[in-house]
Design a protein around this motif. Structure first.
Motif, PDB file in Angstrom:
ATOM      1  N   VAL A  69      31.194 -68.189 139.846  1.00 43.32           N
ATOM      2  CA  VAL A  69      30.716 -67.030 140.598  1.00 43.32           C
ATOM      3  C   VAL A  69      30.124 -65.980 139.658  1.00 43.32           C
ATOM      4  CG1 VAL A  69      31.500 -65.087 141.999  1.00 43.32           C
ATOM      5  CG2 VAL A  69      32.220 -67.391 142.575  1.00 43.32           C
ATOM      6  N   LEU A  70      30.779 -65.793 138.503  1.00 43.49           N
ATOM      7  CA  LEU A  70      30.236 -64.846 137.522  1.00 43.49           C
ATOM      8  C   LEU A  70      28.859 -65.302 137.051  1.00 43.49           C
ATOM      9  CD1 LEU A  70      33.248 -63.892 135.230  1.00 43.49           C
ATOM     10  CD2 LEU A  70      31.988 -62.431 136.816  1.00 43.49           C
ATOM     11  N   LEU A  71      28.757 -66.603 136.750  1.00 44.47           N
ATOM     12  CA  LEU A  71      27.479 -67.112 136.267  1.00 44.47           C
ATOM     13  C   LEU A  71      26.400 -66.947 137.348  1.00 44.47           C
ATOM     14  CD1 LEU A  71      26.297 -68.429 133.723  1.00 44.47           C
ATOM     15  CD2 LEU A  71      26.476 -70.620 134.881  1.00 44.47           C
ATOM     16  N   ALA A  72      26.788 -67.212 138.612  1.00 42.87           N
ATOM     17  CA  ALA A  72      25.839 -67.036 139.711  1.00 42.87           C
ATOM     18  C   ALA A  72      25.319 -65.603 139.740  1.00 42.87           C
ATOM     19  CB  ALA A  72      26.502 -67.391 141.041  1.00 42.87           C
ATOM     20  N   ALA A  73      26.240 -64.646 139.631  1.00 39.50           N
ATOM     21  CA  ALA A  73      25.827 -63.245 139.671  1.00 39.50           C
ATOM     22  C   ALA A  73      24.914 -62.903 138.495  1.00 39.50           C
ATOM     23  CB  ALA A  73      27.064 -62.344 139.657  1.00 39.50           C
ATOM     24  N   ILE A  74      25.269 -63.397 137.296  1.00 41.24           N
ATOM     25  CA  ILE A  74      24.460 -63.081 136.112  1.00 41.24           C
ATOM     26  C   ILE A  74      23.070 -63.700 136.235  1.00 41.24           C
ATOM     27  CG2 ILE A  74      24.261 -63.428 133.621  1.00 41.24           C
ATOM     28  CD1 ILE A  74      27.389 -63.511 133.614  1.00 41.24           C
ATOM     29  N   ASN A 203      30.001 -71.146 128.854  1.00 48.29           N
ATOM     30  CA  ASN A 203      28.564 -70.836 129.018  1.00 48.29           C
ATOM     31  C   ASN A 203      28.294 -69.617 129.903  1.00 48.29           C
ATOM     32  OD1 ASN A 203      28.890 -71.900 131.573  1.00 48.29           O
ATOM     33  ND2 ASN A 203      27.812 -73.806 131.139  1.00 48.29           N
ATOM     34  N   VAL A 204      29.301 -68.793 130.073  1.00 53.58           N
ATOM     35  CA  VAL A 204      29.089 -67.531 130.790  1.00 53.58           C
ATOM     36  C   VAL A 204      28.710 -66.412 129.813  1.00 53.58           C
ATOM     37  CG1 VAL A 204      30.316 -65.691 132.036  1.00 53.58           C
ATOM     38  CG2 VAL A 204      30.496 -68.062 132.802  1.00 53.58           C
ATOM     39  N   TRP A 205      29.271 -66.482 128.593  1.00 51.60           N
ATOM     40  CA  TRP A 205      29.141 -65.333 127.684  1.00 51.60           C
ATOM     41  C   TRP A 205      27.739 -65.083 127.181  1.00 51.60           C
ATOM     42  CZ3 TRP A 205      32.695 -62.264 128.702  1.00 51.60           C
ATOM     43  CH2 TRP A 205      33.978 -62.719 129.022  1.00 51.60           C
ATOM     44  N   ILE A 206      27.056 -66.142 126.752  1.00 49.15           N
ATOM     45  CA  ILE A 206      25.693 -65.912 126.220  1.00 49.15           C
ATOM     46  C   ILE A 206      24.783 -65.309 127.297  1.00 49.15           C
ATOM     47  CG2 ILE A 206      23.627 -67.016 125.257  1.00 49.15           C
ATOM     48  CD1 ILE A 206      25.444 -68.890 123.733  1.00 49.15           C
ATOM     49  N   PRO A 207      24.749 -65.897 128.515  1.00 47.86           N
ATOM     50  CA  PRO A 207      23.933 -65.256 129.561  1.00 47.86           C
ATOM     51  C   PRO A 207      24.358 -63.825 129.834  1.00 47.86           C
ATOM     52  CG  PRO A 207      24.561 -67.448 130.251  1.00 47.86           C
ATOM     53  CD  PRO A 207      25.302 -67.180 128.978  1.00 47.86           C
ATOM     54  N   PHE A 208      25.666 -63.568 129.815  1.00 48.20           N
ATOM     55  CA  PHE A 208      26.127 -62.214 130.118  1.00 48.20           C
ATOM     56  C   PHE A 208      25.608 -61.205 129.096  1.00 48.20           C
ATOM     57  CE2 PHE A 208      29.138 -58.735 129.511  1.00 48.20           C
ATOM     58  CZ  PHE A 208      29.060 -58.146 130.757  1.00 48.20           C
ATOM     59  N   PHE A 209      25.759 -61.521 127.815  1.00 46.56           N
ATOM     60  CA  PHE A 209      25.325 -60.558 126.799  1.00 46.56           C
ATOM     61  C   PHE A 209      23.808 -60.427 126.769  1.00 46.56           C
ATOM     62  CE2 PHE A 209      29.649 -61.294 125.041  1.00 46.56           C
ATOM     63  CZ  PHE A 209      30.081 -59.980 125.192  1.00 46.56           C
ATOM     64  N   THR A 210      23.119 -61.544 126.948  1.00 47.72           N
ATOM     65  CA  THR A 210      21.645 -61.456 126.971  1.00 47.72           C
ATOM     66  C   THR A 210      21.204 -60.580 128.135  1.00 47.72           C
ATOM     67  OG1 THR A 210      21.707 -63.744 126.270  1.00 47.72           O
ATOM     68  CG2 THR A 210      19.553 -62.830 126.724  1.00 47.72           C
ATOM     69  N   PHE A 211      21.828 -60.805 129.305  1.00 51.65           N
ATOM     70  CA  PHE A 211      21.484 -59.975 130.456  1.00 51.65           C
ATOM     71  C   PHE A 211      21.738 -58.508 130.158  1.00 51.65           C
ATOM     72  CE2 PHE A 211      23.201 -57.523 134.017  1.00 51.65           C
ATOM     73  CZ  PHE A 211      22.063 -57.430 134.791  1.00 51.65           C
ATOM     74  N   PHE A 212      22.896 -58.228 129.597  1.00 46.47           N
ATOM     75  CA  PHE A 212      23.275 -56.844 129.336  1.00 46.47           C
ATOM     76  C   PHE A 212      22.258 -56.159 128.412  1.00 46.47           C
ATOM     77  CE2 PHE A 212      25.613 -53.613 126.969  1.00 46.47           C
ATOM     78  CZ  PHE A 212      26.073 -52.842 128.031  1.00 46.47           C
ATOM     79  N   LEU A 255      13.131 -64.448 126.867  1.00 48.46           N
ATOM     80  CA  LEU A 255      14.445 -64.761 126.305  1.00 48.46           C
ATOM     81  C   LEU A 255      15.488 -64.870 127.421  1.00 48.46           C
ATOM     82  CD1 LEU A 255      16.095 -64.992 123.631  1.00 48.46           C
ATOM     83  CD2 LEU A 255      16.663 -62.588 123.966  1.00 48.46           C
ATOM     84  N   LEU A 256      15.520 -63.856 128.295  1.00 51.69           N
ATOM     85  CA  LEU A 256      16.536 -63.852 129.356  1.00 51.69           C
ATOM     86  C   LEU A 256      16.276 -64.964 130.373  1.00 51.69           C
ATOM     87  CD1 LEU A 256      19.012 -62.608 130.636  1.00 51.69           C
ATOM     88  CD2 LEU A 256      17.565 -60.895 131.718  1.00 51.69           C
ATOM     89  N   THR A 257      14.997 -65.144 130.758  1.00 48.55           N
ATOM     90  CA  THR A 257      14.695 -66.217 131.700  1.00 48.55           C
ATOM     91  C   THR A 257      15.065 -67.564 131.095  1.00 48.55           C
ATOM     92  OG1 THR A 257      12.773 -64.897 132.332  1.00 48.55           O
ATOM     93  CG2 THR A 257      12.934 -67.082 133.276  1.00 48.55           C
ATOM     94  N   GLY A 258      14.742 -67.743 129.814  1.00 52.51           N
ATOM     95  CA  GLY A 258      15.066 -69.000 129.134  1.00 52.51           C
ATOM     96  C   GLY A 258      16.559 -69.272 129.147  1.00 52.51           C
TER      97      GLY A 258
END
Lengths: 346, 260
Positions: A69-74, A203-212, A255-258
């Motif tokens: 769910v977290l990954l979905a939101a990110i 695999n949640v952390w990298i997307p989270f920080f990149t998004f942030f 970067l973020l889309t990738g």
């Protein structure tokens, strides 16, 4: 929109987002009550001393559903803000985050991993790594094709994005054609339509920080994004170094889309329609378009992922089918509305 | 007063501009004095817009120099230049729904760093600029609902919010009806800053400008007061029509009649 109305909307939407996330954790083959979710999370955080939840329930909540769910939101938030930024960059309302070739590049990478076993030494990270590599390579090619005499023209950027996407899709299709493996072909199809099935904490952390980081950078540049909509000439007379700003936007957005595509495949439509919905409801000022797009994008993908899990259970539906099925008709309705300018200007 | 008086002088020296071997501007040298309303006239293709685009740095000259305050404009950082020169260009395509207030606030962009917020000074300046351009009553309207004349005035308000000493206007009265043309020119003329405006309507130039620059075929044909420049001989040679020069009995300004 005035400040108090804006903060009211933000808090309302955050509540909806949290509500839909809790709802999404509840739904699944094993039913879970909201109080149990709260209890397990509080227990995990060390706030509660003990819990009534069984071990199995704890694992389902903490190791499977929460990260998903977290990954979905990110991913939803990422694609929505990237879409908003790209639309300002190319000053074109039909642009989405994939317009620069990200998804077709990622598809080549993912397909070669699934069908040909490339990067197998990377183990479980091979797929994400190859998809990310493909996405970034495609954007680099598109970017350099669009440069003429040290300047990048936005219409060239759009057109080279389309051209590169076509070539790369041909490569993907060729690999699919030549493959003898039925299972592999289906896996590729699944990947291309997007899925959050691979979500786990790692695999949640990298997307989270990149998004942030990207969200912060974009929000801090809201004045420049607004100015871009006035046209290149006017933006430059407002003291913006257009060429440098464009490269900056292309860089952080791809970067973020990738990263998003690498963990979830190319989920369509979010990046296109969410910014439109936000502009239609709240106006064009990027200061509010970016945060609201992020929240609404997150809600959309969290809900779509619930659909993906339950609609044809125990099978899982690719999430791209759901986003397109909901997004398409909604977009048509939006197009038919008289009041919304759709970015045509005059 | 909104603006400080600084002795701003814009100078063009031996300016040339060539595109694909076609020479658009040929050896242009001229000086623009502070505080004046300068009109640039000339037939289509004479290089008016190109010259302005070089002045506001959208195009780079092939050779020669443009200096602002004796400093080459390409050596001035973009933000600094935007604090000294505001531009209302010919096409200002506005996408999506901005409100008038939001758009005029964009004029404050050159004064903003990454983390700066809009402060009360900005809101004051935006309000003053909107009042000056006569769009204050439209502050909360979205741009797409405005008429052509109103949009032009909003773009002008945005330029005023930049609080510059120089304002460049490229055909500001294009597509406006006569009332809005005169209102806009009146408003601009009263500003205590240097105005450089490319104009199509010679009678407007005659009525409002302190000084007129006549361009022809990529060169400056003449520069002077409307009385000096707008003569039968000059106009017939540059614009290739028959011209009668007389005086507008209501304003005592030059009035031109054309015939073929």
């Amino acid at each position: 929109m005035n400040k108090s109305k804006y903060s009211l909307w933000i808090s309302l939407l955050v509540i909806v987002l949290l509500g839909s996330m809790i709802g999404a954790i509840m739904v699944g083959s094993v039913g879970i009550t909201p109080s149990l979710i709260v209890e397990v999370i509080l227990y995990k955080l060390g706030i509660l001393e003990q819990t009534n939840a069984t071990n199995a329930q704890q694992i389902i909540i903490l190791e499977i559903r929460v990260p998903r769910v977290l990954l979905a939101a990110i991913v939803g938030a990422s694609l929505a803000i990237c879409g908003a930024a790209i639309q300002a960059l190319v000053k074109n309302s039909i642009a989405d985050p994939y317009i620069l070739g990200v998804s077709s590049g990622a598809s080549v990478g993912a397909t070669s991993v699934i069908l040909l076993g490339t990067f197998s030494f990377l183990g479980m990270y091979a797929l994400s790594f190859a998809a990310f590599l493909g996405a970034i390579s495609a954007v680099i090619i598109v970017f350099f094709l669009a440069r003429v005499g040290g300047r990048s023209s936005m219409i060239r950027l759009l057109l080279s994005g389309i051209a590169v996407s076509m070539v790369l899709s041909a490569v993907t299709n060729f690999m699919l054609m030549m493959s003898k493996e039925q299972g592999g072909i289906q896996a590729v199809m699944h990947w291309m339509l997007g899925s959050l099935g691979g979500a786990k904490w790692s695999n949640v952390w990298i997307p989270f920080f990149t998004f942030f980081i990207v969200f912060t950078l974009l929000t801090l540049s809201y004045r420049k994004l607004n100015a871009l909509l006035l046209g290149e000439e006017t933006a430059a007379t407002l003291g913006i170094n257009i060429e440098r700003f464009r490269i900056f936007i292309i860089l952080i957005v791809s970067l973020l889309t990738g990263v998003a595509v690498a963990v979830s495949g190319s989920i369509g439509f979010v990046g296109l329609i969410v910014p439109h919905i936000v502009r239609m409801l709240f106006g064009t000022n990027y200061k509010i378009v970016l945060p609201l797009s992020a929240i609404i994008g997150a809600i959309f993908i969290v809900c779509a992922d619930v659909g993906a899990r339950v609609l044809i259970a125990p099978e899982e539906m690719p999430i791209g089918i759901i986003t397109a099925l909901c997004g398409g008709p909604f977009f048509i309705w939006l197009l038919r509305r008289q009041r919304y300018a759709m970015g045509e200007g005059e | 007063m909104l603006w400080e008086r600084v002795s701003d002088i814009l100078q063009l020296q031996q300016l040339e501009f060539t595109v694909e071997e076609k020479q658009i501007l040929k050896n242009i040298s001229l000086t623009i004095n502070e505080g004046k309303f300068i009109g640039i006239i000339g037939p289509n293709g004479s290089g008016k817009t190109t010259m302005l685009k070089i002045v506001y740095r959208h195009l780079k000259q092939t050779s020669g120099s443009v200096t602002l305050h004796e400093k080459e404009i390409w050596d001035i950082p973009p933000k600094k230049l935007a604090q000294q020169m505001a531009v209302v260009s010919q096409d200002s395509p506005v996408l999506f729904d901005f409100t008038v207030k939001e758009l005029v606030m964009m004029g404050r962009t050159p004064y903003k760093k990454w983390l700066s917020t809009d402060n009360s000074e900005d809101f004051n300046i935006v309000e003053k600029s909107m009042k000056l351009a006569n769009v204050f009553h439209l502050a909360d309207c979205t741009l797409n609902n405005l008429s052509g004349g109103e949009k032009k005035r909003v773009m002008l308000a945005r330029a005023l919010a930049q609080q510059t000493n120089i304002l460049v206007l490229d055909e500001p009265t294009n597509h406006l009806d006569i009332e809005h043309q005169l209102n806009l020119m009146d408003l601009v003329k009263d500003l205590p800053i240097t105005i450089i405006a490319a104009l199509h309507d010679l009678n407007l130039a005659a009525a409002f400008c302190d000084e007129v620059i006549v361009m022809n075929d990529g060169t400056v044909y003449m520069q002077g007061t409307p009385q000096q420049v707008l003569t039968k001989q000059t106009l017939e040679e540059v614009f290739r029509v028959q011209v009668g020069v007389s005086t507008n009995p209501y304003t005592n300004k030059i009035h031109l009649y054309y015939y073929t």
